[in-house]
Write a protein that holds these residues in place. Structure first.
Motif, PDB file in Angstrom:
ATOM      1  N   UNK A 227       0.816  -1.211   0.000  1.00  0.00           N
ATOM      2  CA  UNK A 227       0.000   0.000   0.000  1.00  0.00           C
ATOM      3  C   UNK A 227       0.854   1.267   0.000  1.00  0.00           C
ATOM      4  N   UNK A 228       1.966   1.271   0.690  1.00  0.00           N
ATOM      5  CA  UNK A 228       2.783   2.482   0.838  1.00  0.00           C
ATOM      6  C   UNK A 228       3.957   2.539  -0.128  1.00  0.00           C
TER       7      UNK A 228
ATOM      8  N   UNK B 184       6.818   5.380   0.061  1.00  0.00           N
ATOM      9  CA  UNK B 184       8.175   4.941   0.383  1.00  0.00           C
ATOM     10  C   UNK B 184       9.171   5.442  -0.666  1.00  0.00           C
ATOM     11  N   UNK B 185       8.767   5.415  -1.937  1.00  0.00           N
ATOM     12  CA  UNK B 185       9.632   5.922  -3.004  1.00  0.00           C
ATOM     13  C   UNK B 185       9.866   7.424  -2.851  1.00  0.00           C
ATOM     14  N   UNK B 186       8.809   8.167  -2.513  1.00  0.00           N
ATOM     15  CA  UNK B 186       8.976   9.616  -2.299  1.00  0.00           C
ATOM     16  C   UNK B 186       9.895   9.899  -1.108  1.00  0.00           C
TER      17      UNK B 186
ATOM     18  N   UNK C 108      15.528  11.397   0.974  1.00  0.00           N
ATOM     19  CA  UNK C 108      16.771  11.023   1.653  1.00  0.00           C
ATOM     20  C   UNK C 108      17.944  11.131   0.684  1.00  0.00           C
ATOM     21  N   UNK C 109      17.764  10.658  -0.549  1.00  0.00           N
ATOM     22  CA  UNK C 109      18.834  10.731  -1.547  1.00  0.00           C
ATOM     23  C   UNK C 109      19.193  12.177  -1.842  1.00  0.00           C
ATOM     24  N   UNK C 110      18.196  13.039  -2.000  1.00  0.00           N
ATOM     25  CA  UNK C 110      18.467  14.456  -2.255  1.00  0.00           C
ATOM     26  C   UNK C 110      19.232  15.086  -1.095  1.00  0.00           C
ATOM     27  N   UNK C 111      18.858  14.756   0.118  1.00  0.00           N
ATOM     28  CA  UNK C 111      19.538  15.308   1.287  1.00  0.00           C
ATOM     29  C   UNK C 111      20.998  14.844   1.353  1.00  0.00           C
TER      30      UNK C 111
END
Length: 96
Positions: A55-56, A60-62, A67-70
């Protein structure tokens, strides 16, 4: 990230109350002795994990993209600071 965590917690709580209702109704066994609460918690965890996984998926991808951008931003800032230190060090050595 907080949104994903709260959604995951909500699914777990929903599963907990559903399992508790099933145990209270006698549809699901109560466990051994005084282990009823632990049994309900473990069963709710086992049921909520695959539900959350399916469902999530989008949330979870967003969250992982955030996290990757940070991490990339932090790496860029560290590299910029390292470059500034190298330039200042080279300038100080050139004066000497």
């Amino acid at each position: 990230m907080l949104r994903y965590t709260l959604m995951r917690l909500g699914i777990f709580v929903g599963c907990f109350f559903a399992v508790w209702g099933l145990v209270y109704a006698g549809i699901v066994p109560k466990g051994l002795g005084d282990s009823n609460l632990l049994w309900v918690l473990l069963l709710a965890l086992v049921i909520s994990a695959p539900i959350s996984f399916v469902v999530l998926r989008g949330e979870r991808d967003r969250a992982s993209m955030q996290v990757v951008e940070r991490v990339e931003r932090t790496k860029a800032n560290l590299e910029a600071n390292r470059t500034m230190e190298d330039v200042a060090d080279d300038a100080a050595r050139a004066k000497s």
